[in-house]
Scaffold this motif. Structure first.
Motif, PDB file in Angstrom:
ATOM      1  N   PHE A  91       0.767  -1.171   0.000  1.00  0.00           N
ATOM      2  CA  PHE A  91       0.012   0.083  -0.223  1.00  0.00           C
ATOM      3  C   PHE A  91       0.694   1.155  -0.084  1.00  0.00           C
ATOM      4  N   GLU A  92       2.097   1.050  -0.093  1.00  0.00           N
ATOM      5  CA  GLU A  92       2.788   2.347   0.054  1.00  0.00           C
ATOM      6  C   GLU A  92       3.110   3.127  -1.351  1.00  0.00           C
ATOM      7  N   ASN A  93       2.653   2.417  -2.511  1.00  0.00           N
ATOM      8  CA  ASN A  93       2.808   3.090  -3.780  1.00  0.00           C
ATOM      9  C   ASN A  93       1.220   2.755  -4.469  1.00  0.00           C
ATOM     10  N   LEU A  94       0.208   3.663  -3.941  1.00  0.00           N
ATOM     11  CA  LEU A  94      -0.997   3.145  -4.440  1.00  0.00           C
ATOM     12  C   LEU A  94      -1.197   3.328  -5.983  1.00  0.00           C
ATOM     13  N   ALA A  95      -0.482   4.303  -6.872  1.00  0.00           N
ATOM     14  CA  ALA A  95      -0.732   4.640  -7.849  1.00  0.00           C
ATOM     15  C   ALA A  95      -0.313   3.100  -8.964  1.00  0.00           C
ATOM     16  N   THR A  96       0.563   2.307  -8.251  1.00  0.00           N
ATOM     17  CA  THR A  96       1.144   1.344  -8.992  1.00  0.00           C
ATOM     18  C   THR A  96       0.034   0.226  -9.152  1.00  0.00           C
ATOM     19  N   PHE A  97      -1.231   0.412  -8.009  1.00  0.00           N
ATOM     20  CA  PHE A  97      -2.085  -0.710  -8.248  1.00  0.00           C
ATOM     21  C   PHE A  97      -3.370  -0.232  -8.728  1.00  0.00           C
ATOM     22  N   GLY A  98      -3.550   0.699  -9.688  1.00  0.00           N
ATOM     23  CA  GLY A  98      -4.793   1.485 -10.421  1.00  0.00           C
ATOM     24  C   GLY A  98      -5.599   2.539  -9.676  1.00  0.00           C
ATOM     25  N   PHE A  99      -4.617   3.284  -8.701  1.00  0.00           N
ATOM     26  CA  PHE A  99      -5.385   4.232  -8.238  1.00  0.00           C
ATOM     27  C   PHE A  99      -5.019   5.813  -8.678  1.00  0.00           C
ATOM     28  N   SER A 100      -4.504   5.653  -9.884  1.00  0.00           N
ATOM     29  CA  SER A 100      -4.130   6.866 -10.773  1.00  0.00           C
ATOM     30  C   SER A 100      -5.486   6.986 -11.532  1.00  0.00           C
ATOM     31  N   ILE A 101      -5.958   8.161 -11.649  1.00  0.00           N
ATOM     32  CA  ILE A 101      -6.957   8.522 -12.406  1.00  0.00           C
ATOM     33  C   ILE A 101      -6.741   9.223 -13.723  1.00  0.00           C
ATOM     34  N   PHE A 102      -7.230   8.569 -14.882  1.00  0.00           N
ATOM     35  CA  PHE A 102      -6.796   9.259 -16.060  1.00  0.00           C
ATOM     36  C   PHE A 102      -7.870   9.553 -16.906  1.00  0.00           C
ATOM     37  N   HIS A 103      -7.869  10.553 -17.883  1.00  0.00           N
ATOM     38  CA  HIS A 103      -8.854  11.133 -18.648  1.00  0.00           C
ATOM     39  C   HIS A 103      -8.325  11.158 -19.991  1.00  0.00           C
ATOM     40  N   MET A 104      -9.095  10.420 -21.112  1.00  0.00           N
ATOM     41  CA  MET A 104      -8.408  10.647 -22.288  1.00  0.00           C
ATOM     42  C   MET A 104      -9.176  11.717 -22.899  1.00  0.00           C
ATOM     43  N   ARG A 105      -8.139  12.227 -23.861  1.00  0.00           N
ATOM     44  CA  ARG A 105      -8.518  13.624 -24.489  1.00  0.00           C
ATOM     45  C   ARG A 105      -9.328  13.396 -25.823  1.00  0.00           C
ATOM     46  N   GLY A 106      -9.996  14.189 -26.328  1.00  0.00           N
ATOM     47  CA  GLY A 106     -10.575  14.231 -27.668  1.00  0.00           C
ATOM     48  C   GLY A 106     -10.872  12.771 -28.017  1.00  0.00           C
ATOM     49  N   ASN A 107     -10.634  12.647 -29.431  1.00  0.00           N
ATOM     50  CA  ASN A 107     -11.133  11.163 -29.729  1.00  0.00           C
ATOM     51  C   ASN A 107      -9.575  10.271 -30.191  1.00  0.00           C
ATOM     52  N   ARG A 108      -8.544  10.609 -29.545  1.00  0.00           N
ATOM     53  CA  ARG A 108      -7.457   9.921 -29.617  1.00  0.00           C
ATOM     54  C   ARG A 108      -6.992   9.123 -28.413  1.00  0.00           C
ATOM     55  N   ILE A 109      -6.375   8.110 -28.388  1.00  0.00           N
ATOM     56  CA  ILE A 109      -5.959   7.291 -27.277  1.00  0.00           C
ATOM     57  C   ILE A 109      -4.411   7.437 -27.358  1.00  0.00           C
ATOM     58  N   PHE A 110      -3.938   8.339 -26.047  1.00  0.00           N
ATOM     59  CA  PHE A 110      -2.611   8.606 -26.200  1.00  0.00           C
ATOM     60  C   PHE A 110      -1.879   7.564 -25.259  1.00  0.00           C
ATOM     61  N   ILE A 111      -0.304   7.595 -25.378  1.00  0.00           N
ATOM     62  CA  ILE A 111       0.328   6.600 -24.707  1.00  0.00           C
ATOM     63  C   ILE A 111       0.327   6.245 -23.143  1.00  0.00           C
ATOM     64  N   GLN A 112      -0.070   7.287 -22.581  1.00  0.00           N
ATOM     65  CA  GLN A 112      -0.381   7.469 -21.224  1.00  0.00           C
ATOM     66  C   GLN A 112      -1.598   6.847 -20.722  1.00  0.00           C
ATOM     67  N   ASP A 113      -2.534   6.769 -21.721  1.00  0.00           N
ATOM     68  CA  ASP A 113      -3.750   6.090 -21.661  1.00  0.00           C
ATOM     69  C   ASP A 113      -3.659   4.433 -21.625  1.00  0.00           C
ATOM     70  N   TRP A 114      -2.658   4.202 -22.640  1.00  0.00           N
ATOM     71  CA  TRP A 114      -2.474   2.922 -22.985  1.00  0.00           C
ATOM     72  C   TRP A 114      -1.769   1.973 -21.575  1.00  0.00           C
ATOM     73  N   ILE A 115      -0.666   2.807 -21.317  1.00  0.00           N
ATOM     74  CA  ILE A 115       0.282   2.389 -20.038  1.00  0.00           C
ATOM     75  C   ILE A 115      -0.521   2.325 -18.762  1.00  0.00           C
ATOM     76  N   ALA A 116      -1.429   3.221 -18.735  1.00  0.00           N
ATOM     77  CA  ALA A 116      -2.285   3.122 -17.144  1.00  0.00           C
ATOM     78  C   ALA A 116      -2.953   1.507 -17.280  1.00  0.00           C
ATOM     79  N   HIS A 117      -3.133   0.908 -18.290  1.00  0.00           N
ATOM     80  CA  HIS A 117      -3.634  -0.404 -18.278  1.00  0.00           C
ATOM     81  C   HIS A 117      -2.534  -1.511 -18.074  1.00  0.00           C
ATOM     82  N   HIS A 118      -1.223  -0.967 -17.503  1.00  0.00           N
ATOM     83  CA  HIS A 118      -0.355  -1.919 -17.405  1.00  0.00           C
ATOM     84  C   HIS A 118       0.541  -1.949 -16.034  1.00  0.00           C
ATOM     85  N   THR A 119       1.420  -2.938 -15.826  1.00  0.00           N
ATOM     86  CA  THR A 119       1.852  -2.846 -14.644  1.00  0.00           C
ATOM     87  C   THR A 119       3.146  -1.912 -14.245  1.00  0.00           C
ATOM     88  N   TYR A 120       3.755  -1.593 -15.586  1.00  0.00           N
ATOM     89  CA  TYR A 120       5.006  -0.742 -15.629  1.00  0.00           C
ATOM     90  C   TYR A 120       4.625   0.618 -16.146  1.00  0.00           C
TER      91      TYR A 120
END
Length: 566
Positions: free
Chosen positions: A27-56
């Motif tokens: 629990f020391e690094n909550l963002a690692t386990f899905g607590f980061s919140i992301f918002h996709m902008r416009g009609n494109r998917i950006f790399i940060q949107d893709w990587i938010a669904h991964h462990t690294y």
């Protein structure tokens, strides 16, 4: 085709007590386990949107490749439009972007052989002797388990929309699912032969065979909280619990914050059941690592937490020895799993939450001293604990006794009402229940004296009430569904009006609405099988019905048996 019903939430009971924690680090690094919140902008998917669904977090060229695939799918799905407004509402911009990532992750999963969808298929086959829901194996003549398949995409699309819209029933063979499947498969098929293998992702989902308890525990939560198939619902529910627990109140005290975060996460990990077959996180992850893995059995059972009352016995170099107060079963708790444990100098009793580990147990939750008057084995939760502890010793005396009681009660109810449901006004329910249990005691006398179950129901006197005998829990009372049952013993329904009854709609209402227990739609689908099958999208065979019950009723599917009036 969609079917909408109202939704409701069940309340939960929280303990207010002292905490003794095992020393977790995840629990020391909550963002690692899905607590980061992301918002996709416009009609494109950006790399940060893709990587938010991964462990690294650090991306590479392979991530860029799959990002392009996700955008191709998104561009294609963005052309969809439906005349039905409720269907069109499902395919809003952000939903399609997330779905595009989700289905691209399926391609990545198959190429890298991470085993996520393969685990889903293994579990389904074990339960129903069929590879996939909604398809018989005879339908899958061109299906290749090692490749991508349009049928996989159809199932995943149904899961995606159904998990995110639990108040709706979506036809798994309807136009929405079929169009998304066709558009997506045509793109994934183009990439299947050339898509690169993401070795980095595969390594993230490999569990070291020599992993210790904390490494296993962290791995299970990492996998279930980050893979495309389970992460969405797992994290959504966890975040909801975090908000309910008002974690923000403890920001000024890092020690309390850490304790509260651990408490919520630990309860969620051990208690939450996924939409996928009503599995716990540990059960799903066990199938991902596979049965040939040395730790398979340990991983699968790690979520089998026991929450109950114990008497302290002794402490040695490795273990704290306790005895379950109800069954007198001895337990060994690894001493190093109890933070700052001090050996008692007097006779004490504890409430403890423990999980199995390496032929003994670890503290996983709270451990607090209790007084004799706080020990209550008449709670439904403690019935379950008693059954589970007896089963550990190869015994099932209490379970068999309760099952027999419920079976006998069910026979009595059926003989008197010619159905598992009875209909009356609210003012008559308490007297009805009292008379029923008296008749039961007279017909099936017991050597043990036990008081009649007490009812705390608060019903309007003239309310139209349906009493259902649930074979897992006993009598349950519901209002507002009397018209669902055009039976001879139902005076609330006009005789001869069966032709106008929307059986399929009523069945779906009982199925999708959380308030109703799993046994009620199951009973309804059985007594009105011919009528439901005629009106439903397709015949509801036993396998599909059970799949739906596990999906929509994951909270009550494994409930019971408790002979209570609810």
């Amino acid at each position: 085709m969609l079917f909408a019903v109202c939704g409701c939430f069940n309340s939960c009971r929280l303990f207010s007590t002292a905490f003794v924690f095992c020393p977790y680090g995840y629990f020391e690094n909550l963002a690692t386990f899905g607590f980061s919140i992301f918002h996709m902008r416009g009609n494109r998917i950006f790399i940060q949107d893709w990587i938010a669904h991964h462990t690294y977090q650090k991306t590479n060229e392979i991530d860029s490749y799959y990002l392009r695939v996700a955008n191709e799918i998104n561009d294609s799905l963005s052309t969809l439009w439906f005349e039905e407004q409720e269907t069109n509402d499902l395919i809003h911009t952000d939903a399609l972007k997330t779905l595009s990532i989700y289905l691209t992750c399926y391609l990545e999963d198959v190429i890298a052989k991470t085993g996520i969808f393969a685990a889903f298929r293994t579990i389904h086959t074990e339960l129903y002797n069929q590879l996939l829901p909604f398809y018989t194996d005879n339908d899958l003549t061109d299906y290749y388990a090692e490749d991508i398949n349009s049928e996989d995409i159809a199932v995943l699309t149904w899961l995606f929309f159904s998990e995110r819209n639990p108040h709706l029933f979506i036809d798994p063979r309807g136009r929405l699912i079929q169009l998304v499947t066709d558009l997506t498969y045509s793109i994934l098929e183009e990439h299947y032969e050339i898509a690169p293998e993401n070795e980095k992702l595969k390594l993230e989902y490999v569990l070291d065979e020599g992993a210790n308890y904390f490494e296993v525990r962290n791995f299970i939560e990492k996998l279930v909280a980050t893979n495309y198939l389970t992460a969405g619902e797992y994290n959504t529910n966890l975040n909801h619990l975090m908000q309910v627990a008002e974690i923000g109140r403890y920001q000024h005290d890092q020690n309390q914050l850490q304790q509260m975060v651990y408490r919520v996460r630990d309860n969620h990990f051990n208690n939450y059941r996924l939409h996928l077959f009503a599995l716990k996180a540990s059960e799903f992850v066990a199938e991902v690592i596979g049965r040939e893995h040395t730790l398979y059995s340990i991983v699968k059972t790690l979520g089998n937490r026991i929450n109950s009352f114990f008497d302290y016995v002794k402490t040695d170099e490795l273990y704290v020895h306790v005895k379950h107060i109800g069954t007198k079963t001895a337990f060994k708790i690894f001493k190093d799993s109890i933070q700052q444990f001090v050996e008692p100098t007097e006779t004490l009793s504890f409430y403890m939450e423990i999980v199995p580990w390496n032929d003994a147990w670890n503290l996983s939750g709270i451990m607090t001293v209790v007084n004799t008057d706080e020990v209550n084995f008449d709670l439904p939760e403690q019935y379950e604990m008693t059954y589970r502890i007896e089963a550990l010793n190869g015994k099932d005396k209490s379970l068999k006794k309760t099952e027999k009681q419920l079976k006998d009660m069910g026979k009595l109810f059926q003989s008197e009402h010619k159905a598992a449901v009875a209909f009356m006004e609210g003012k008559d329910v308490k007297e009805f229940a009292t008379d029923f249990f008296k008749k039961y005691q007279q017909k099936y006398p017991s050597k043990e004296e036990s008081p009649l179950p007490e009812s705390n129901l608060d019903l309007t006197k003239d309310a139209k009430v349906t009493v259902f005998f649930n074979p897992k829990t006993g009598l349950e009372v519901f209002g507002g569904i009397e018209e669902f049952f055009p039976l001879k013993n139902n005076d609330f329904v006009e005789k001869g009006s069966q032709n106008d009854v929307p059986y399929a709609r009523y069945f779906l209402n009982l199925l999708v609405e959380d308030f109703f227990p799993s046994e009620l739609p199951k009973y309804y689908a059985n007594i009105f099988k011919t009528e439901v099958d005629k009106q439903f999208f397709f015949p509801v065979n036993d396998a599909v019905l059970d799949f739906f019950l596990r999906f929509y009723k994951r909270g009550t599917y494994f409930l019971g048996p408790f002979p209570l009036l609810k």
